[in-house]
Design an enzyme around this catalytic site. Sequence first.
Site, PDB file in Angstrom:
ATOM      1  N   ASP A  16      13.549  -3.580  -5.740  1.00  0.00           N
ATOM      2  CA  ASP A  16      13.835  -4.401  -4.600  1.00  0.00           C
ATOM      3  C   ASP A  16      14.712  -5.389  -5.348  1.00  0.00           C
ATOM      4  OD1 ASP A  16      12.302  -3.252  -2.057  1.00  0.00           O
ATOM      5  OD2 ASP A  16      11.088  -3.290  -3.645  1.00  0.00           O
ATOM      6  N   LEU A  39      11.027   6.202  -6.643  1.00  0.00           N
ATOM      7  CA  LEU A  39       9.905   6.305  -5.787  1.00  0.00           C
ATOM      8  C   LEU A  39       9.882   5.155  -4.866  1.00  0.00           C
ATOM      9  CD1 LEU A  39       7.501   6.931  -8.834  1.00  0.00           C
ATOM     10  CD2 LEU A  39       8.694   8.634  -7.124  1.00  0.00           C
ATOM     11  N   SER A  40       9.341   5.583  -3.695  1.00  0.00           N
ATOM     12  CA  SER A  40       9.196   4.890  -2.359  1.00  0.00           C
ATOM     13  C   SER A  40       8.137   5.166  -1.466  1.00  0.00           C
ATOM     14  CB  SER A  40      10.535   4.504  -1.720  1.00  0.00           C
ATOM     15  OG  SER A  40      10.316   4.072  -0.370  1.00  0.00           O
ATOM     16  N   GLY A  53       0.825  -1.192  -0.041  1.00  0.00           N
ATOM     17  CA  GLY A  53       0.028  -0.124   0.060  1.00  0.00           C
ATOM     18  C   GLY A  53       0.891   1.290  -0.085  1.00  0.00           C
ATOM     19  N   ALA A  54       0.078   2.250   0.315  1.00  0.00           N
ATOM     20  CA  ALA A  54       0.859   3.631   0.136  1.00  0.00           C
ATOM     21  C   ALA A  54       1.260   3.757  -1.036  1.00  0.00           C
ATOM     22  CB  ALA A  54       1.823   3.829   1.118  1.00  0.00           C
ATOM     23  N   LEU A  55       0.340   3.729  -2.303  1.00  0.00           N
ATOM     24  CA  LEU A  55       0.511   3.567  -3.457  1.00  0.00           C
ATOM     25  C   LEU A  55       1.219   4.687  -4.078  1.00  0.00           C
ATOM     26  CD1 LEU A  55      -2.172   1.099  -4.805  1.00  0.00           C
ATOM     27  CD2 LEU A  55      -0.008   0.512  -3.872  1.00  0.00           C
ATOM     28  N   GLY A  90       5.299   4.465  -8.707  1.00  0.00           N
ATOM     29  CA  GLY A  90       6.012   2.960  -9.110  1.00  0.00           C
ATOM     30  C   GLY A  90       5.174   2.005  -8.982  1.00  0.00           C
ATOM     31  N   HIS A  91       4.511   1.844  -8.043  1.00  0.00           N
ATOM     32  CA  HIS A  91       3.495   0.566  -7.854  1.00  0.00           C
ATOM     33  C   HIS A  91       2.503   0.613  -9.007  1.00  0.00           C
ATOM     34  CE1 HIS A  91       4.076   1.278  -3.612  1.00  0.00           C
ATOM     35  NE2 HIS A  91       4.179   0.145  -3.507  1.00  0.00           N
ATOM     36  N   GLY A 110       8.976  -5.390  -8.688  1.00  0.00           N
ATOM     37  CA  GLY A 110       9.881  -4.403  -9.153  1.00  0.00           C
ATOM     38  C   GLY A 110      11.425  -4.286  -8.780  1.00  0.00           C
TER      39      GLY A 110
HETATM   40  P1  AMP Z   1       6.264  -2.617  -1.803  1.00  0.00           P
HETATM   41  O1  AMP Z   1       4.921  -1.909  -1.540  1.00  0.00           O
HETATM   42  O2  AMP Z   1       7.104  -1.483  -1.307  1.00  0.00           O
HETATM   43  O3  AMP Z   1       6.079  -3.849  -0.905  1.00  0.00           O
HETATM   44  O4  AMP Z   1       6.311  -2.591  -3.337  1.00  0.00           O
HETATM   45  C1  AMP Z   1       5.370  -3.569  -3.782  1.00  0.00           C
HETATM   46  C2  AMP Z   1       6.000  -3.480  -5.375  1.00  0.00           C
HETATM   47  O5  AMP Z   1       6.443  -2.367  -5.823  1.00  0.00           O
HETATM   48  C3  AMP Z   1       7.578  -4.364  -5.110  1.00  0.00           C
HETATM   49  O6  AMP Z   1       7.807  -5.384  -6.162  1.00  0.00           O
HETATM   50  C4  AMP Z   1       8.257  -3.256  -5.325  1.00  0.00           C
HETATM   51  O7  AMP Z   1       9.744  -3.797  -5.879  1.00  0.00           O
HETATM   52  C5  AMP Z   1       7.656  -2.434  -6.198  1.00  0.00           C
HETATM   53  N1  AMP Z   1       8.118  -1.335  -6.317  1.00  0.00           N
HETATM   54  C6  AMP Z   1       8.259  -0.094  -5.446  1.00  0.00           C
HETATM   55  N2  AMP Z   1       8.884   1.003  -5.464  1.00  0.00           N
HETATM   56  C7  AMP Z   1       8.931   0.906  -7.142  1.00  0.00           C
HETATM   57  C8  AMP Z   1       9.450   1.674  -8.138  1.00  0.00           C
HETATM   58  N3  AMP Z   1       9.983   2.758  -7.628  1.00  0.00           N
HETATM   59  N4  AMP Z   1       9.786   1.495  -9.150  1.00  0.00           N
HETATM   60  C9  AMP Z   1       9.509   0.120  -9.516  1.00  0.00           C
HETATM   61  N5  AMP Z   1       8.716  -0.775  -8.654  1.00  0.00           N
HETATM   62  C10 AMP Z   1       8.602  -0.344  -7.596  1.00  0.00           C
END
Ligand code: AMP
Length: 283
Positions: free
Chosen positions: A151, A185-186, A31-33, A36-37, A148
């Site tokens: 990671d 993006l994060s 979440g907190a989309l 990037g998501h 992504g």
């Molecule tokens: P998270 O919500 O941080 O667990 O991320 C969920 C998915 O989104 C994971 O596969 C991450 O690698 C991907 N992700 C997060 N940030 C990015 C980004 N900036 N670019 C591409 N994929 C991303």
Amino acid sequence: MLLFKKEKDLKAFIQQEKLAGKKVGFVPTMGALHDGHLSLMALSLETTDVTVCSIFVNPTQFNNADDLEKYPRTIENDIVMLETAGVQVLFLPSVEEVYPKNLTYPDFDFNGLDHLMEGEHRPGHFEGVAQVVYRLLDIVQPTDLFMGQKDYQQWRIIQSMLEQVDWDIKLVRCPIARATDGLALSSRNVRLTEEARQIAPKIRQILSKAKAEIQDLSIGEVKNNAVRRLNKIEAFKMDYFEIVDGQSLQLVKDKSNTQSLVACTAVYIANIRLIDNIILKAL
Ligand code: AMP
């Protein structure tokens, strides 16, 4: 958009879709989309028939209780973003739904993929990641899984996990989506102060310099330069900077002996931990 909270309801829906011959794309998230998501969703929407996004802040992958507590939760906004993007299904399970009592997991062997970098600096993190991704895949049983490159180590570990289970799931590695100034993006970026946000793109700049240098310098020299540059920035506290083989994720000394190379780093700015990476040599 359809919203499921229960395993059995989602399973029944997906079974129906797969029986109708549809490709089911799955994008697991916490979440907190952000964009990037959404870039993962876009790839899934483009290449499959039904896109399922899960939002689940997985407690078992946080080795720091404070980090788990402070992890941003923006579910209302997330739902609007997913609906606008055209995602067909959101899976929003509770902790009890994901982790019912007496659940068992296969004993995965990641052959050292989980030892360095995030594995070393966040003990237990990848056990938690493998556990939740295995469990979510068992529920969703997609045809395609989108993760992504942001990671990188996680992506590689999940690739290894899929090689160890008997599931016919295609894993797609999606490129890192960045802000215009280069910052990856994060969900954590929203926690950066304005000042920290200004300085954070330097992480990417230092990674890019490493890429530019790898042609002419040894791995040791490239690494030393990057570490020196990271340490020079007062606001940064480097957690690690490593140049590893893109497949084994082991440290590489001699670049001529390896087919792929990735530079990965984790940096604290104040108490916010950011990770980023760059492929120095592609397979
Ligand atoms: P998270 O919500 O941080 O667990 O991320 C969920 C998915 O989104 C994971 O596969 C991450 O690698 C991907 N992700 C997060 N940030 C990015 C980004 N900036 N670019 C591409 N994929 C991303």
